[in-house]
Design a protein around this motif. Structure first.
Motif, PDB file in Angstrom:
ATOM      1  N   PRO A  42       6.360  -3.044  -1.648  1.00 59.69           N
ATOM      2  CA  PRO A  42       5.468  -4.463  -1.629  1.00 59.69           C
ATOM      3  C   PRO A  42       4.390  -4.400  -0.725  1.00 59.69           C
ATOM      4  CG  PRO A  42       7.701  -4.747  -0.921  1.00 59.69           C
ATOM      5  CD  PRO A  42       7.692  -3.367  -1.224  1.00 59.69           C
ATOM      6  N   ILE A  43       3.363  -4.512  -1.042  1.00 52.51           N
ATOM      7  CA  ILE A  43       2.016  -4.381  -0.137  1.00 52.51           C
ATOM      8  C   ILE A  43       1.469  -5.639   0.182  1.00 52.51           C
ATOM      9  CG2 ILE A  43      -0.350  -3.410   0.465  1.00 52.51           C
ATOM     10  CD1 ILE A  43       0.538  -0.941  -1.029  1.00 52.51           C
ATOM     11  N   PRO A  44       1.424  -6.257   1.269  1.00 48.35           N
ATOM     12  CA  PRO A  44       0.927  -7.849   1.640  1.00 48.35           C
ATOM     13  C   PRO A  44      -0.606  -7.280   1.683  1.00 48.35           C
ATOM     14  CG  PRO A  44       2.634  -7.531   3.365  1.00 48.35           C
ATOM     15  CD  PRO A  44       2.479  -5.930   2.455  1.00 48.35           C
ATOM     16  N   ILE A  45      -1.289  -8.362   0.753  1.00 49.06           N
ATOM     17  CA  ILE A  45      -2.578  -7.987   0.757  1.00 49.06           C
ATOM     18  C   ILE A  45      -3.341  -9.267   0.274  1.00 49.06           C
ATOM     19  CG2 ILE A  45      -2.376  -7.323  -1.714  1.00 49.06           C
ATOM     20  CD1 ILE A  45      -4.515  -5.513  -1.233  1.00 49.06           C
TER      21      ILE A  45
ATOM     22  N   TYR B 158      -6.212   1.898  -0.017  1.00 48.95           N
ATOM     23  CA  TYR B 158      -6.791   2.447   1.255  1.00 48.95           C
ATOM     24  C   TYR B 158      -6.385   1.338   2.396  1.00 48.95           C
ATOM     25  CZ  TYR B 158      -9.849   5.301  -1.228  1.00 48.95           C
ATOM     26  OH  TYR B 158     -10.394   6.563  -2.193  1.00 48.95           O
ATOM     27  N   VAL B 159      -6.558   1.679   3.430  1.00 51.29           N
ATOM     28  CA  VAL B 159      -6.272   0.621   4.660  1.00 51.29           C
ATOM     29  C   VAL B 159      -7.467   0.849   5.593  1.00 51.29           C
ATOM     30  CG1 VAL B 159      -5.020   0.167   6.753  1.00 51.29           C
ATOM     31  CG2 VAL B 159      -3.880   0.749   4.692  1.00 51.29           C
ATOM     32  N   VAL B 160      -7.958  -0.241   5.880  1.00 54.81           N
ATOM     33  CA  VAL B 160      -9.009  -0.487   6.971  1.00 54.81           C
ATOM     34  C   VAL B 160      -8.538  -0.946   8.275  1.00 54.81           C
ATOM     35  CG1 VAL B 160     -11.166  -1.748   7.513  1.00 54.81           C
ATOM     36  CG2 VAL B 160     -10.960  -1.146   5.097  1.00 54.81           C
ATOM     37  N   PRO B 161      -8.504  -0.357   9.256  1.00 52.13           N
ATOM     38  CA  PRO B 161      -7.912  -0.665  10.618  1.00 52.13           C
ATOM     39  C   PRO B 161      -8.392  -2.023  10.914  1.00 52.13           C
ATOM     40  CG  PRO B 161      -8.422   1.695  10.465  1.00 52.13           C
ATOM     41  CD  PRO B 161      -9.037   1.234   9.429  1.00 52.13           C
TER      42      PRO B 161
ATOM     43  N   SER C 151       3.821   2.372   8.257  1.00 53.69           N
ATOM     44  CA  SER C 151       3.319   2.221   9.340  1.00 53.69           C
ATOM     45  C   SER C 151       1.500   1.985   9.359  1.00 53.69           C
ATOM     46  CB  SER C 151       3.698   3.338  10.757  1.00 53.69           C
ATOM     47  OG  SER C 151       2.881   4.516   9.873  1.00 53.69           O
ATOM     48  N   LYS C 152       1.133   2.711   8.452  1.00 56.98           N
ATOM     49  CA  LYS C 152      -0.371   2.521   8.292  1.00 56.98           C
ATOM     50  C   LYS C 152      -0.630   1.175   7.717  1.00 56.98           C
ATOM     51  CE  LYS C 152      -1.712   7.518   8.360  1.00 56.98           C
ATOM     52  NZ  LYS C 152      -2.250   8.525   7.441  1.00 56.98           N
ATOM     53  N   LEU C 153       0.150   0.760   6.787  1.00 58.32           N
ATOM     54  CA  LEU C 153      -0.302  -0.571   6.178  1.00 58.32           C
ATOM     55  C   LEU C 153      -0.151  -1.556   6.952  1.00 58.32           C
ATOM     56  CD1 LEU C 153       1.612   0.261   2.917  1.00 58.32           C
ATOM     57  CD2 LEU C 153      -0.966  -0.332   3.055  1.00 58.32           C
ATOM     58  N   VAL C 154       0.682  -1.554   8.019  1.00 56.93           N
ATOM     59  CA  VAL C 154       0.800  -2.684   9.116  1.00 56.93           C
ATOM     60  C   VAL C 154      -0.031  -2.806  10.167  1.00 56.93           C
ATOM     61  CG1 VAL C 154       3.087  -3.092   8.478  1.00 56.93           C
ATOM     62  CG2 VAL C 154       2.591  -1.622  10.430  1.00 56.93           C
TER      63      VAL C 154
END
Length: 203
Positions: free
Chosen positions: A110-113, A131-134, A188-191
């Motif tokens: 699950p990806i919170p978005i 994709y993840v934008v820091p 870890s990258k997603l958060v």
């Protein structure tokens, strides 16, 4: 010899009866239909086949060979998952799914978005990239980086792409190959930033 015993007459009668029987059989075969499963929506590779995914459809096939290529609606393929994509409206081919145990280490993540970062076309069984934008970034496209590629959507907010809600989430299914994907690194990258879903059009 009576005329009705004439061999030519008897042969003619037999030929007429044979032609009538053959014609009746052809008509009967042409009117014979079978029920097979057809898709109510696109099903992507790795997607599970649910009862809501299929509909029984009556079809007239030209040969038994053609009919045997598709799944009879007499029995539902319980526990099946797709091996390749099949589009809405197509009949379910026998070679497009399997009921064997999956050994590809699939996980559901699950990806919170935020809903505004979910394209309106995203739906269950569609394939996407993530994709993840820091957080410290100014959201310039070049600052984003890909964390997942070509994964299957298994659930999506009902109003995806249409609201400004910030508590939406998308669940993605993909195989964890230790040589290609480190699930701990992905999480870890997603958060650490803002997730953005990119829809793979045509998949």
């Amino acid at each position: 010899m009576p005329r009705w015993l004439d061999p030519k007459l008897i042969l003619g009668i037999l030929l007429v009866l044979g032609s009538m029987a053959a014609g009746a059989r052809i008509l009967s075969d042409n009117n014979r239909t079978v029920e097979v499963w057809a898709l109510k929506a696109d099903l992507a590779a790795d997607a599970n086949i649910a009862e809501t995914s299929l509909v029984a459809t009556s079809v007239r096939f030209t040969s038994k060979t053609n009919a045997d290529q598709y799944v009879s609606a007499a029995k539902f393929p319980n526990g099946a998952r797709m091996l390749r994509k099949v589009n809405k409206g197509e009949f379910l081919p026998r070679n497009a799914f399997t009921t064997e145990e999956d050994k590809s280490n699939l996980v559901d993540l699950p990806i919170p978005i935020a809903a505004q970062f979910i394209p309106a076309g995203v739906a269950v069984n569609k394939r996407v990239d993530v994709y993840v934008v820091p957080d410290e970034s100014k959201a310039v496209p070049k600052d984003g980086f890909k964390v997942l590629e070509d994964v299957v959507v298994t659930s999506v907010p009902r109003e995806a792409g249409l609201t400004g809600s910030n508590d939406s989430k998308v669940t993605l299914r993909f195989g964890v190959d230790p040589e290609k994907i480190d699930i701990d690194t992905v999480v870890s990258k997603l958060v650490t930033g803002t997730a953005v879903v990119v829809l793979r059009v045509g998949k």
